[in-house]
Design a protein around this motif. Sequence first.
Motif, PDB file in Angstrom:
ATOM      1  N   ARG A 527       0.841  -1.187   0.000  1.00 61.23           N
ATOM      2  CA  ARG A 527       0.000   0.000   0.000  1.00 61.23           C
ATOM      3  C   ARG A 527       0.879   1.240   0.000  1.00 61.23           C
ATOM      4  NH1 ARG A 527      -0.851   1.594   5.731  1.00 61.23           N
ATOM      5  NH2 ARG A 527       0.281   0.080   6.991  1.00 61.23           N
ATOM      6  N   ASN A 529       0.362   5.693   0.735  1.00 65.68           N
ATOM      7  CA  ASN A 529      -0.516   6.811   1.062  1.00 65.68           C
ATOM      8  C   ASN A 529      -0.330   7.919   0.027  1.00 65.68           C
ATOM      9  OD1 ASN A 529      -2.348   8.316   2.820  1.00 65.68           O
ATOM     10  ND2 ASN A 529      -0.565   9.590   3.260  1.00 65.68           N
ATOM     11  N   PRO A 554      -7.816   2.035  -5.433  1.00 66.09           N
ATOM     12  CA  PRO A 554      -7.853   2.945  -4.279  1.00 66.09           C
ATOM     13  C   PRO A 554      -8.755   2.398  -3.184  1.00 66.09           C
ATOM     14  CG  PRO A 554      -9.304   3.761  -5.986  1.00 66.09           C
ATOM     15  CD  PRO A 554      -8.691   2.503  -6.533  1.00 66.09           C
ATOM     16  N   GLY A 555      -8.250   2.314  -1.955  1.00 64.49           N
ATOM     17  CA  GLY A 555      -9.080   1.996  -0.803  1.00 64.49           C
ATOM     18  C   GLY A 555      -9.381   0.535  -0.567  1.00 64.49           C
ATOM     19  N   PRO A 581      -4.847  11.267  -8.878  1.00 61.48           N
ATOM     20  CA  PRO A 581      -5.350  10.106  -8.133  1.00 61.48           C
ATOM     21  C   PRO A 581      -6.169  10.509  -6.909  1.00 61.48           C
ATOM     22  CG  PRO A 581      -3.053  10.502  -7.609  1.00 61.48           C
ATOM     23  CD  PRO A 581      -3.402  11.442  -8.722  1.00 61.48           C
ATOM     24  N   GLN A 582      -7.097   9.669  -6.551  1.00 60.06           N
ATOM     25  CA  GLN A 582      -7.884   9.859  -5.333  1.00 60.06           C
ATOM     26  C   GLN A 582      -6.948   9.834  -4.130  1.00 60.06           C
ATOM     27  OE1 GLN A 582     -11.256   7.151  -4.952  1.00 60.06           O
ATOM     28  NE2 GLN A 582     -10.773   6.857  -2.780  1.00 60.06           N
ATOM     29  N   THR A 585      -5.335   5.855   0.896  1.00 54.20           N
ATOM     30  CA  THR A 585      -4.558   4.628   0.737  1.00 54.20           C
ATOM     31  C   THR A 585      -4.862   3.954  -0.591  1.00 54.20           C
ATOM     32  OG1 THR A 585      -4.510   4.277   3.132  1.00 54.20           O
ATOM     33  CG2 THR A 585      -4.040   2.372   1.733  1.00 54.20           C
ATOM     34  N   TRP A 586      -3.823   3.661  -1.350  1.00 54.52           N
ATOM     35  CA  TRP A 586      -3.918   2.854  -2.564  1.00 54.52           C
ATOM     36  C   TRP A 586      -3.209   1.534  -2.320  1.00 54.52           C
ATOM     37  CZ3 TRP A 586      -5.401   3.920  -7.870  1.00 54.52           C
ATOM     38  CH2 TRP A 586      -6.107   5.128  -8.018  1.00 54.52           C
TER      39      TRP A 586
END
Length: 606
Positions: A527, A529, A554-555, A581-582, A585-586
């Motif tokens: 992951r 951030n 994402p998420g 990007p959103q 956490t990816w």
Amino acid sequence: MSHCFTTKVGVLAVAISLGTVPMLGHAADVPVARALVPLRQLPDASAVAPVQRFIVKYKPGSAPARDRSRVQSSLRAASAGAIGTQSVRGTLGLQALRRGATGAEIVAASRPLDAAEAQVVLRQLRQDPDVLYAQVDGIKHALDLMPNDPQLPVYQWDLLNTVGGIYGPQAWEHSTGEGVVVAVLDTGSTPHADLKDNLIPGYDFVSWYGQSPDEPDVAGDGDGRDPDATDPGDWCEGSPSSWHGTHVAGTVAAMTNNGLDVAGTAWGAKVQPVRVLGHCGGLTSDIADAIVWAAGGKIDGIPVNPTPADVINMSLGGGGGCEEDSVTQEAIDFAVSRGTTVVVAAGNSNADVSQFSPAGCNNVIAVGATGVGGTIASYTNFGSGVALAAPGGDPSSNAGLSQGYIWSTGNDGKTVAGKDALVGMMGTSMAAPHVAGIVALMQSAAVGAGRGALTPAQVHELLVASVRPFPVPPPVDRPIGAGLADAGRAVQLALGNDLPEPPAPELQNGVPLQGLAGANQQSFLYRINVPAGARSLNLRTLGGRGDVSLYAAPGVEPSAEDAPYRSLHAGTAEAIVIGSPQPGTWYLRVVGEAAFSEVSVLAIAR
């Protein structure tokens, strides 16, 4: 006098201007490098070192055990038997100096002996039916490796929620180690401004101080044992002083939230410096006595420790294995019987830990080392005797600002103490105090929750149960324990709470995770951030051999079936680039489409 038992390593330290400690979990302002301490070369372990001291224990109930006046006659018989053999020529006397903490006699030869002569003396001692064991009183040394690029600023990746860090902030929410004493058996300590308020009185156990021109001055402070555990410098044969004990103590419990320098692992705990290493190392007998004293045992002629340690840290060691070091094993067993947890560095020889003491002893928590990416350090010892791994640093990690070293309190003096400094080091010496600090956090949490102090066996069990998996598993022939030390999870277990599944390793932005290897269809989840306002997120695999695919989301954790972003090229070079990007956490998953090895994973959000 024996040299340090180590392979030849370069040691480099840097003094930097004292900067500002960040809020926990954030990077510090960058200090400027000021002074470079010259390279330190330790003696080659392959060199044959002279021997002048032995440890002899007589069987319980035997005449020498009951009456010390009988010891000298036993030693005279052994020296007489040795004189005149093919290996021992000339005069030779053996003198009992004192009785150690475990009941063994510390014996000095009248002159230095080469390896062949020492073996003859040992055979003669062991032929005495009253002798339980006899061993060389060898020299142990600090297991230190130091940075080779000292002008880089400091980031404490090792304490934070990085892929290779110990997740300190999660633990500090519940415990800072308050009420716990950690004895650091090392070179002593200097009164560093970012450490001094967390130091409590210790003791100097270095007994060999050159009473005659023929004896080496190991102590270097002009006297033998005394209540002053200040480090006077451990320079050795032209090499500068390391201030090793100060660095280790700072990793355990540097003062924190004081607006100065670095944070410690258990900054509410107290460190008890116990000096056992001087010029070129320290005697096994001194270290054994110090273990017993630190745990609250009685030593002839020395006041009983008024603040017995809950945890002992030993970032030191020597070759030969614990089966050849009975006195150290006895001392460790005593400490554990008193409820003291003993944490030791595994060693830096890239060899099986069973070949070293105290790391190969029973009843210790031996700690291997990892780099900034959570991968096995190039130098660390390994084997079934290693319980878990912790940050020790490794410059091959290509870790950006910190360069992958462990930064802590130190000094810029080349021989005697100079000014306070922040110093970067690497080695299992740096890994062990992270775990000793975690044990302090655990004990404080358990007592504070009304569960009572944990036994050493319980501490070992909970530490192993709380680890995070290695982001890149170590080679099967170089195991370094159950996984990565995790302070947050260890404290939760100490509190009596159940643990969720360990989180996916968090990649550092822009820092490659190297050395990933796996089988066909094996997958690894990571992951990262992504901060608000990031314009792009670049996820890649590169290098190595074999074939992998890359998935991202994402998420949520992506799978091959439902991942919204994927890269499926042949080989190991995969890339996913997301614009705007959103934030948050990816997750990214690397899947082996065939066996693969030496693959790097990289995530860049900016």
